[in-house]
Write an enzyme that holds these catalytic residues in place. Structure first.
Site, short mmCIF file in Angstrom:
data_model
loop_
_atom_site.label_atom_id
_atom_site.label_comp_id
_atom_site.label_asym_id
_atom_site.label_seq_id
_atom_site.Cartn_x
_atom_site.Cartn_y
_atom_site.Cartn_z
N ASP A 55 0.87 -1.19 0.00
CA ASP A 55 0.00 0.00 0.00
C ASP A 55 0.91 1.23 0.00
O ASP A 55 2.13 1.13 -0.23
CB ASP A 55 -1.00 -0.04 1.17
CG ASP A 55 -0.37 0.23 2.53
OD1 ASP A 55 0.87 0.40 2.61
OD2 ASP A 55 -1.12 0.28 3.53
N CYS A 90 3.22 -2.93 4.06
CA CYS A 90 2.39 -1.76 4.40
C CYS A 90 3.19 -0.93 5.39
O CYS A 90 4.40 -1.14 5.54
CB CYS A 90 1.01 -2.17 4.92
SG CYS A 90 1.00 -3.15 6.42
N THR A 92 3.24 -0.77 8.72
CA THR A 92 3.78 -1.55 9.83
C THR A 92 4.01 -3.02 9.46
O THR A 92 4.69 -3.74 10.20
CB THR A 92 2.78 -1.55 11.00
OG1 THR A 92 1.54 -2.11 10.52
CG2 THR A 92 2.55 -0.14 11.54
N HIS A 102 11.49 -22.76 10.78
CA HIS A 102 10.50 -23.43 11.63
C HIS A 102 9.07 -23.37 11.10
O HIS A 102 8.28 -24.28 11.34
CB HIS A 102 10.52 -22.82 13.04
CG HIS A 102 11.76 -23.17 13.81
ND1 HIS A 102 11.93 -22.89 15.14
CD2 HIS A 102 12.92 -23.79 13.43
CE1 HIS A 102 13.10 -23.30 15.56
NE2 HIS A 102 13.74 -23.85 14.53
N HIS A 118 8.98 -29.75 13.20
CA HIS A 118 8.13 -28.60 12.82
C HIS A 118 6.97 -29.02 11.93
O HIS A 118 5.96 -28.32 11.84
CB HIS A 118 8.99 -27.52 12.15
CG HIS A 118 10.13 -27.09 13.01
ND1 HIS A 118 9.94 -26.47 14.22
CD2 HIS A 118 11.47 -27.26 12.87
CE1 HIS A 118 11.11 -26.26 14.78
NE2 HIS A 118 12.06 -26.72 13.99
C1 RB5 Z 1 -2.09 2.80 6.42
O1 RB5 Z 1 -2.14 4.05 6.96
C2 RB5 Z 1 -1.68 1.75 7.45
O2 RB5 Z 1 -2.75 1.52 8.28
C3 RB5 Z 1 -1.23 0.52 6.74
O3 RB5 Z 1 -0.15 0.81 5.91
C4 RB5 Z 1 -0.78 -0.63 7.61
O4 RB5 Z 1 0.32 -0.29 8.37
C5 RB5 Z 1 -1.80 -1.32 8.40
O5 RB5 Z 1 -1.51 -2.22 9.17
#
Ligand code: RB5
Length: 163
Positions: free
Chosen positions: A11, A68, A70, A101, A136
């Site tokens: 994203d 994304c 995070t 694993h 595993h």
């Molecule tokens: C977008 O702002 C953010 O929510 C997305 O990139 C992601 O980190 C969601 O987990």
């Protein structure tokens, strides 16, 4: 598609990391295909997760990468696809252990969490580390058993809305 091709989805939060990933894969001679998004414009990450995790789930490709901000949202949605073992990694050690694993087949990265040099190191290790098998297999077998009850093997193929 060559099943060895690595599909990459992101994203807006993962967009800046994509060129670094593509460059590394190109240098390593690994076939890769970027399926979007293609700008820093705000988009909804589940659409891009579905493209990559869906392809893994349907057996069209062996491995994918989702990025994304995070890495958390991507990992949440990707792990709802049957047969996908998506791993959010923030360290090289995690990249190594999740291959050894968990036989991870989808790497999730946080474009605003992990610097690009660390991200590339994680990716190199994730690519190079084999699954250990052995004990595993028991846990992975249990996950497969749980999937039969919890997941719809029909998958999810949403159309991206027009902008
Ligand atoms: C977008 O702002 C953010 O929510 C997305 O990139 C992601 O980190 C969601 O987990």
């Amino acid at each position: 598609m060559n099943p060895k091709t690595i599909l990459i989805g992101n994203d807006h939060g993962g967009y800046d990391l994509v060129p670094h990933i593509l460059k590394l894969l190109d240098e390593k001679g690994v076939s890769a295909k970027h399926v979007g998004s293609f700008s820093g414009e705000i988009v909804r990450y589940p659409y891009y997760a579905a493209k990559v995790a869906g392809a893994v789930s349907r057996g069209e490709i062996e491995r994918g990468i989702l990025i994304c901000s995070t890495g958390i949202g991507m990992s949440i949605i990707a792990n709802r696809f049957t047969g996908v073992r998506a791993s959010l990694c923030t360290s090289t050690y995690m990249g190594k252990m999740t291959r050894a694993h968990n036989n991870s087949n989808l790497l999730c990265l946080g474009g605003r969490i992990t610097g690009y040099l660390e991200a590339l190191d994680i990716l190199e290790t994730w690519l190079a580390t084999p699954y250990e098998g052995g004990r595993h297999d028991i846990s992975l077998g249990l996950i497969a058993e749980a999937e039969k009850v919890l997941c719809n093997p029909g998958g999810w193929t949403p159309e991206e809305p027009p902008r």
